[in-house]
Design an enzyme around this catalytic site. Sequence first.
Site, PDB file in Angstrom:
ATOM      1  N   ASP A 246      -3.653   3.043  -0.416  1.00 46.73           N
ATOM      2  CA  ASP A 246      -4.249   2.209   0.626  1.00 46.73           C
ATOM      3  C   ASP A 246      -5.469   2.900   1.207  1.00 46.73           C
ATOM      4  O   ASP A 246      -6.459   2.260   1.536  1.00 46.73           O
ATOM      5  CB  ASP A 246      -3.222   1.940   1.730  1.00 46.73           C
ATOM      6  CG  ASP A 246      -2.167   0.953   1.267  1.00 46.73           C
ATOM      7  OD1 ASP A 246      -0.979   1.290   1.299  1.00 46.73           O
ATOM      8  OD2 ASP A 246      -2.554  -0.147   0.818  1.00 46.73           O
TER       9      ASP A 246
HETATM   10  C1  LIG Z   1      -4.081  -1.434  -5.616  1.00 44.07           C
HETATM   11  S1  LIG Z   1      -3.755  -1.173  -3.972  1.00 44.07           S
HETATM   12  C2  LIG Z   1      -2.072  -1.465  -3.900  1.00 44.07           C
HETATM   13  C3  LIG Z   1      -1.494  -0.901  -2.642  1.00 44.07           C
HETATM   14  O1  LIG Z   1      -1.251  -1.941  -1.713  1.00 44.07           O
HETATM   15  C4  LIG Z   1       0.134  -1.944  -1.408  1.00 44.07           C
HETATM   16  O2  LIG Z   1       0.384  -2.206  -0.099  1.00 44.07           O
HETATM   17  P1  LIG Z   1       0.648  -3.725   0.379  1.00 44.07           P
HETATM   18  O3  LIG Z   1       1.438  -4.427  -0.693  1.00 44.07           O
HETATM   19  O4  LIG Z   1       1.439  -3.532   1.660  1.00 44.07           O
HETATM   20  O5  LIG Z   1      -0.705  -4.311   0.610  1.00 44.07           O
HETATM   21  C5  LIG Z   1       0.601  -0.548  -1.740  1.00 44.07           C
HETATM   22  O6  LIG Z   1       0.349   0.355  -0.712  1.00 44.07           O
HETATM   23  C6  LIG Z   1      -0.188  -0.270  -2.972  1.00 44.07           C
HETATM   24  O7  LIG Z   1      -0.356   1.049  -3.288  1.00 44.07           O
END
Ligand SMILES: CSC[C@H]1O[C@H](OP(=O)(O)O)[C@H](O)[C@@H]1O
Length: 318
Positions: A246
Amino acid sequence: MTLQAIKYENGTLEVLDQLLLPKESKYIPILGVEDGWKVINKMQVRGAPAIAIVGCLSLAVEISKEEFEKKKALRREVEGKLNYLISARPTAVNMKQAADHLISYINSLDNDESVSAQEMQARFVAAIEAMLEKDISDNRSIGEFGAKAVLNNVTDGEQVRILTHCNTGSLATAYFGTALGVVRCLHSASRLENCYFTETRPYNQGARLTAYELVHDKIPSTLVCDSTVAYLMKTAQINAVVVGADRVAANGDTANKIGTYQIAVVARHHEVPFYVAAPLTSIDFNVNTGDNIVIEERPQVEMTHINNIRIASPVGKL
Ligand SMILES: CSC[C@H]1O[C@H](OP(=O)(O)O)[C@H](O)[C@@H]1O
């Protein structure tokens, strides 16, 4: 089944409602910034790169419908709406990075007297539209580079066993993915024996989204409970862990989905190489260490309920 999280064409935007996957594949029209903010905040769209792309495209959709006589009016509206979009979710830096870049760009257009208000509007929208192809191109580069890095640690011809967490594929980006892009490249090179992926409580990005993608692409894979990762690294000869990000701080500290830290600690204990696959848009050079990254807190109902069915007894403070 579709893996296109974002559908954009000539000022019209639709996003796949990821809260309904895998049961239902339904697209939501995004008519402007308010819609964009809501689908990001509710996690109907999620994934660091996808958040930035959908946020900015929602602004492009809104701007395209308006007429601006004065360049300064356009600049002011763009700045205000980009800063609003950043507030939808705090941890992923991609939306902030995109906002900073686009604000700098529109200021340069505003200061260029040879550029009319109409030209400024057209070039600004085009800059946002270019984010889609750039993200896909970045993901393919990350996938190829990551696959080579993983294969550098194994004997020639050996097929590898990968562990990944959360969803970092086409449903988290414009297409192809980051960590899951590495898995796709290993599979395309006929070097992937199996991709183990965690369910990733509480939103279940793994069980609902990564499973959906790997089944769609016919990639050999196994869904595991989050609590299995230590046993898996002890018994399954995992060759590498590959995760997304992130936000990566200037010193390399990485904020990612909850559960990533414990996987990293177990990987260290079992001497399994651990890779973070992320584009430059996920790196925040303005944050020195991970201690300065705001970690998102989500509503407790996202843990105590699945599809509106209570799975945890009512307790005191969670
Ligand atoms: C390719 S970035 C994906 C990243 O986003 C996810 O979080 P979320 O589903 O809460 O937006 C997760 O941290 C992943 O690593």
